[in-house]
Design a protein around this motif. Structure first.
Motif, PDB file in Angstrom:
ATOM      1  N   GLU A  33      19.726 -24.267  25.911  1.00 33.15           N
ATOM      2  CA  GLU A  33      18.508 -24.806  25.491  1.00 33.15           C
ATOM      3  C   GLU A  33      18.320 -24.577  24.156  1.00 33.15           C
ATOM      4  N   ALA A  34      17.574 -25.839  23.420  1.00 34.00           N
ATOM      5  CA  ALA A  34      17.824 -25.754  22.189  1.00 34.00           C
ATOM      6  C   ALA A  34      16.739 -25.939  21.077  1.00 34.00           C
ATOM      7  N   GLY A  35      15.897 -25.182  20.577  1.00 37.47           N
ATOM      8  CA  GLY A  35      14.968 -25.385  19.319  1.00 37.47           C
ATOM      9  C   GLY A  35      14.775 -26.658  18.633  1.00 37.47           C
ATOM     10  N   ASP A  36      15.616 -27.302  18.204  1.00 33.12           N
ATOM     11  CA  ASP A  36      15.305 -27.718  17.244  1.00 33.12           C
ATOM     12  C   ASP A  36      16.473 -29.372  17.345  1.00 33.12           C
ATOM     13  N   GLY A  37      16.452 -30.007  16.898  1.00 34.36           N
ATOM     14  CA  GLY A  37      17.208 -31.350  17.430  1.00 34.36           C
ATOM     15  C   GLY A  37      18.471 -31.425  16.835  1.00 34.36           C
ATOM     16  N   ALA A  38      18.766 -30.271  15.292  1.00 29.58           N
ATOM     17  CA  ALA A  38      20.241 -29.946  15.192  1.00 29.58           C
ATOM     18  C   ALA A  38      21.285 -28.556  15.596  1.00 29.58           C
ATOM     19  N   ARG A  39      20.572 -28.170  17.087  1.00 31.93           N
ATOM     20  CA  ARG A  39      20.973 -27.078  17.376  1.00 31.93           C
ATOM     21  C   ARG A  39      21.424 -27.862  19.345  1.00 31.93           C
ATOM     22  N   ALA A  40      20.431 -29.069  19.087  1.00 33.23           N
ATOM     23  CA  ALA A  40      20.854 -29.997  20.731  1.00 33.23           C
ATOM     24  C   ALA A  40      21.697 -30.423  20.022  1.00 33.23           C
ATOM     25  N   VAL A  41      22.088 -30.651  19.202  1.00 30.42           N
ATOM     26  CA  VAL A  41      23.489 -31.761  18.545  1.00 30.42           C
ATOM     27  C   VAL A  41      25.064 -31.157  18.994  1.00 30.42           C
ATOM     28  N   GLU A  42      24.399 -29.689  18.687  1.00 28.34           N
ATOM     29  CA  GLU A  42      25.583 -28.877  18.964  1.00 28.34           C
ATOM     30  C   GLU A  42      25.948 -28.149  20.174  1.00 28.34           C
ATOM     31  N   ALA A  43      25.001 -28.117  20.607  1.00 25.81           N
ATOM     32  CA  ALA A  43      24.707 -27.957  22.631  1.00 25.81           C
ATOM     33  C   ALA A  43      25.341 -28.480  22.738  1.00 25.81           C
ATOM     34  N   VAL A  44      25.485 -29.877  22.750  1.00 25.99           N
ATOM     35  CA  VAL A  44      25.311 -31.488  23.549  1.00 25.99           C
ATOM     36  C   VAL A  44      27.465 -31.113  22.726  1.00 25.99           C
ATOM     37  N   ARG A  45      27.595 -31.028  22.284  1.00 29.51           N
ATOM     38  CA  ARG A  45      28.979 -31.265  21.527  1.00 29.51           C
ATOM     39  C   ARG A  45      29.776 -29.591  21.959  1.00 29.51           C
ATOM     40  N   GLU A  46      28.971 -29.034  22.192  1.00 27.65           N
ATOM     41  CA  GLU A  46      29.170 -27.652  23.363  1.00 27.65           C
ATOM     42  C   GLU A  46      30.046 -27.327  24.585  1.00 27.65           C
ATOM     43  N   HIS A  47      28.858 -27.340  25.030  1.00 25.53           N
ATOM     44  CA  HIS A  47      28.858 -27.790  26.967  1.00 25.53           C
ATOM     45  C   HIS A  47      29.325 -29.299  27.174  1.00 25.53           C
ATOM     46  N   ALA A  48      29.288 -30.576  26.706  1.00 25.70           N
ATOM     47  CA  ALA A  48      29.695 -31.598  27.032  1.00 25.70           C
ATOM     48  C   ALA A  48      28.185 -31.868  27.944  1.00 25.70           C
ATOM     49  N   PRO A  49      26.981 -31.675  28.435  1.00 26.79           N
ATOM     50  CA  PRO A  49      26.734 -32.136  29.479  1.00 26.79           C
ATOM     51  C   PRO A  49      25.929 -33.407  29.831  1.00 26.79           C
ATOM     52  N   ASP A  50      25.979 -33.590  30.877  1.00 26.53           N
ATOM     53  CA  ASP A  50      25.715 -35.617  31.531  1.00 26.53           C
ATOM     54  C   ASP A  50      24.426 -35.152  30.661  1.00 26.53           C
ATOM     55  N   VAL A  51      23.183 -35.241  30.738  1.00 29.74           N
ATOM     56  CA  VAL A  51      21.528 -35.577  30.052  1.00 29.74           C
ATOM     57  C   VAL A  51      21.604 -34.684  29.567  1.00 29.74           C
ATOM     58  N   ALA A  52      20.989 -34.712  28.419  1.00 29.28           N
ATOM     59  CA  ALA A  52      20.124 -34.695  27.100  1.00 29.28           C
ATOM     60  C   ALA A  52      18.613 -34.827  27.294  1.00 29.28           C
ATOM     61  N   LEU A  53      17.479 -33.581  27.552  1.00 33.07           N
ATOM     62  CA  LEU A  53      15.965 -34.066  27.396  1.00 33.07           C
ATOM     63  C   LEU A  53      15.487 -33.855  25.695  1.00 33.07           C
ATOM     64  N   LEU A  54      15.308 -34.166  24.875  1.00 34.85           N
ATOM     65  CA  LEU A  54      14.625 -34.854  23.547  1.00 34.85           C
ATOM     66  C   LEU A  54      13.551 -34.265  23.839  1.00 34.85           C
ATOM     67  N   ASP A  55      13.241 -33.620  22.726  1.00 32.57           N
ATOM     68  CA  ASP A  55      11.475 -34.155  21.979  1.00 32.57           C
ATOM     69  C   ASP A  55      11.484 -35.152  21.330  1.00 32.57           C
ATOM     70  N   VAL A  56      10.866 -35.493  21.011  1.00 37.33           N
ATOM     71  CA  VAL A  56      11.269 -36.469  19.563  1.00 37.33           C
ATOM     72  C   VAL A  56      10.409 -36.003  18.243  1.00 37.33           C
TER      73      VAL A  56
END
Length: 231
Positions: A33-56
């Motif tokens: 889980e991530a509370g901001d866009g920058a951490r979301a990008v980091e989480a995707v790069r770290e965990h290589a998920p299939d899907v990211a749900l992103l708040d606008v």
């Protein structure tokens, strides 16, 4: 196969709620889980998920910029979530590479369905959003001629035209009098030749290149069961 998901939203209760709904599914795992866009990008790069749900709307980096970074640098597919039913967000998100766009009042089952649809390589946009998107494009003046579609065969252009009209693979197969397997091949060729991620971007491309123009009949001028005229 388990679908791996990252959920990003700056509101903890909302984020946790979405994560709880998804984690309860036997075929879905929320890996971060991530509370901001920058951490979301980091989480995707770290965990290589299939899907990211992103708040606008998120701090540090908004969901649109996060979507753009994720789409450009990873194989992860994105679904945008917002409380704002705004055309501007839709256009920006889809151009940034989003494969889905849902309002936050989405029903539990529809949220789960969206993740599964996007994970298997398809795209999904909330019906109210899709109607506004198509209406906006059909209101715009016809774009200048483009040679971008010259790489497509005649049949691939027909397939793209019917995609832009909102037809399913089964309906396209009926219109072109071919098998669904053949349609899937044509769709795959269209996406590969035009450098597109999914059907949503294919629809945008069809409008922006002038293949579909305002005022054109829903089936491109051809009767159901017969192929449309070649461009």
């Amino acid at each position: 196969m388990t679908i791996r998901v990252v959920v990003a939203d700056d509101q903890e209760l909302v984020r946790s709620g979405f994560a709880m709904i998804l984690d309860a599914q036997p075929d879905i795992e929320v890996v971060a889980e991530a509370g901001d866009g920058a951490r979301a990008v980091e989480a995707v790069r770290e965990h290589a998920p299939d899907v990211a749900l992103l708040d606008v709307r998120m701090p540090l980096m908004d969901g649109i910029d996060a979507c753009r970074a994720i789409s450009a640098g990873t194989a992860c597919r994105t679904v945008m979530l917002t409380t704002f039913d705004s055309d501007a967000y839709v256009y920006e998100a889809l151009h940034a590479g989003a494969s889905g766009f849902l309002l936050k009042d989405v029903r539990r089952d529809d949220l789960v369905h969206a993740v599964r649809v996007v994970a298997r390589g398809d795209s999904l946009v909330a019906p109210s959003v899709a109607r506004r998107l198509i209406a906006e494009y059909t209101r715009r003046p016809a774009p200048p001629p483009s040679d971008r579609l010259d790489v497509l065969t005649g049949r691939e252009r027909e397939t793209l035209l019917l995609l832009a009209r909102g037809l399913s693979n089964a309906e396209i197969a009926g219109a072109l009098v071919v098998s669904e397997h053949t349609v899937k091949t044509h769709v795959g060729n269209v996406l590969a030749k035009l450098g597109l991620r999914d059907r949503v971007q294919a629809v945008i491309c069809a409008y922006e290149t002038g293949l579909v123009t305002a005022g054109a009949p829903p089936d491109g001028g051809a009767g159901r069961g017969a192929p449309p005229p070649r461009g």
